[in-house]
Design an enzyme around this catalytic site. Structure first.
Site, PDB file in Angstrom:
ATOM      1  N   LYS A 109     -90.782  17.419  57.072  1.00  0.00           N
ATOM      2  CA  LYS A 109     -91.787  15.909  57.766  1.00  0.00           C
ATOM      3  C   LYS A 109     -90.697  15.046  57.910  1.00  0.00           C
ATOM      4  O   LYS A 109     -89.703  14.739  57.276  1.00  0.00           O
ATOM      5  CB  LYS A 109     -92.871  15.707  56.548  1.00  0.00           C
ATOM      6  CG  LYS A 109     -93.737  14.877  57.194  1.00  0.00           C
ATOM      7  CD  LYS A 109     -94.770  16.005  57.549  1.00  0.00           C
ATOM      8  CE  LYS A 109     -96.121  15.403  58.004  1.00  0.00           C
ATOM      9  NZ  LYS A 109     -97.296  16.457  58.203  1.00  0.00           N
TER      10      LYS A 109
HETATM   11  N1  GLU Z   1     -98.617  16.994  61.571  1.00  0.00           N
HETATM   12  C1  GLU Z   1     -99.221  18.186  61.688  1.00  0.00           C
HETATM   13  C2  GLU Z   1     -99.512  18.844  60.280  1.00  0.00           C
HETATM   14  O1  GLU Z   1     -99.518  18.152  59.378  1.00  0.00           O
HETATM   15  C3  GLU Z   1     -98.583  19.344  62.670  1.00  0.00           C
HETATM   16  C4  GLU Z   1     -97.105  19.447  62.590  1.00  0.00           C
HETATM   17  C5  GLU Z   1     -96.546  20.417  63.559  1.00  0.00           C
HETATM   18  O2  GLU Z   1     -97.335  20.776  64.627  1.00  0.00           O
HETATM   19  O3  GLU Z   1     -95.449  20.660  63.445  1.00  0.00           O
HETATM   20  O4  GLU Z   1     -99.495  19.942  60.348  1.00  0.00           O
END
Ligand code: GLU
Length: 422
Positions: A109
């Protein structure tokens, strides 16, 4: 919407859940201890030449929690409440999310402490490009693949892909997912998280022997996830009685006109629900929305919304976590005692990363899927994961959260043990 409070550490929350799952699975400390530590973390400072002629230095992060099952995968958050511990927790949740839906990724993240609503288009572009350049040594289609999260969108992903391509000397579509359709994006990604939440709502209502049509639901948050969730739940016939954004919520016990509200919110970049008025509408706070007498409550905003202070006031029969980490461990225990069923984030909101996976596969294989293919495959994966989580919870006499973690932790630990320690 309540900001993440200073005393609450979301990463501690993740660790406690993982430790509980590992204990139930009978793992020795040595077997799962790697899961407690993010593999790689980068903190960057990002100077941006602002429109007013000054320079503002922003703080950003990229954390790779695990690459045991595949490249790190996870979004980038632009929000004033971003912190190192929050990004660590969000990265870990991605590891377990990808494991629970069984796609070949680890978890990562990123985040920048900023308020994108106050930045001009040019400032946002500059911030995004410089952040991408700063984290470029970490990311790549086989290492770590960013995507949208709170405060970011397809346009931000296009800028990230552009910057990465500039540094490499050629375009690399598969370095980020959630891109615009004309730039290697996949049909259905924009609404994938909300669609996954809707599929999960159908699945849990079926298990509870409840009708979909007319069942009342309140949705906290009208961002990327909450707005699509509200629209799709409305489309399948649920009665969406309340929605909210950062300015507060609107409530109508007879059901809201969701298409009209969405049209209002899309009129201008910073349109807020507190300024939206119709005759039958009641305005309420985010805290009040959470305690409404509804069948289903969908927190689709930030962490730590349902906590030790308000969990005993929740009146919904089921909480469906569309946000990441909206419920604290303390609240989990209170909800369990009160027999309020909770469908955990790592299952309920996995639709986004599942379709991100399809996008990455599509980019690598230079293919183009139809929206129907995307949605069919998404439903297949969400249905299988839901059934597995349900079975795991039933078989162990645990909550759906623990059912999901038992599957996810086992998959990651087995992969770790299979690889051995290098
Ligand atoms: N931000 C989204 C989540 O928390 C998607 C992450 C992604 O598609 O890699 O799952």
């Amino acid at each position: 919407m309540g900001r993440v409070n200073a005393t609450y550490n979301p990463y501690d929350n993740v660790l406690r859940v993982v430790e509980n799952a590992a204990a139930i699975l009978g793992y020795k400390e040595d077997e799962y201890s790697t899961l407690k530590y993010p593999e790689r973390e980068l903190k960057v400072s990002i100077p941006v030449a602002m429109d007013n002629g000054g320079i503002q230095v922003f703080e950003g992060f990229r954390v790779q929690h695990s690459t045991t099952r595949g490249p790190a995968k996870g979004g980038v958050r632009f929000h004033p409440a971003v912190s190192h511990d929050e990004v660590k927790a969000l990265a870990a949740w991605m590891t377990f999310k990808c494991a629970v839906v069984n796609i070949p990724y680890g978890g990562g993240k990123g985040g920048i402490i900023c308020d994108p609503r106050t930045l001009s288009e040019r400032e946002l572009h500059s911030l995004t490009s410089k952040y991408t350049a700063a984290i470029a040594p970490l990311i790549g289609p086989e290492q770590d693949i960013p995507a949208p999260d709170v405060g970011t969108n397809a346009r931000v992903m296009a800028w990230m892909m552009d910057t990465y391509g500039m540094l490499k000397g050629h375009t690399v579509l598969s370095v980020v997912t959630g891109k615009p359709l004309g730039l290697g994006g996949i049909k259905g990604r924009g609404e994938a998280t909300g669609r996954g939440v809707m599929i999960t709502a159908q699945n849990i209502l079926k298990k509870m022997n409840r009708q979909v049509a007319g069942t009342t639901v309140a949705v906290q948050g009208m961002g990327n996830v909450g707005s699509v969730t509200a629209r799709l739940l409305h489309e399948i016939g649920m009665k969406v009685v309340a929605v909210s954004d950062v300015s507060g919520g609107v409530y109508d016990p007879d059901g809201l006109d969701i298409p009209e509200i969405l049209a209002y919110l899309s009129q201008t970049r910073n349109a807020l629900l507190c300024d939206y008025r119709t005759d039958s509408l009641i305005h309420l706070t985010n805290a009040e929305l959470l305690t409404l007498d509804v069948t289903m409550l969908v927190p689709a905003a930030l962490e730590n919304q349902i906590n030790g202070d308000n969990a005993d006031q929740i009146r919904a029969e089921v909480v469906l976590e569309a946000a990441n980490g909206p419920t604290t461990l303390e609240a989990d225990e209170i909800l369990e005692k009160r027999e309020i069923r909770l469908v955990p984030d790592i299952l309920a909101n996995a639709g986004g990363v599942v379709v991100s996976y399809f996008e990455w596969v599509q980019n690598i294989q230079e293919l183009c899927w139809t929206e129907e293919q995307v949605n069919t495959e998404l439903r297949n994966i969400m249905d299988v994961a839901f059934d597995e989580v349900w079975e795991s919870a039933e078989a162990n006499g645990k909550t759906l959260r623990m059912g999901a973690y038992l599957i996810a932790v086992k998959r990651v630990v087995e992969a770790r043990l299979g690889r051995g320690i290098f």
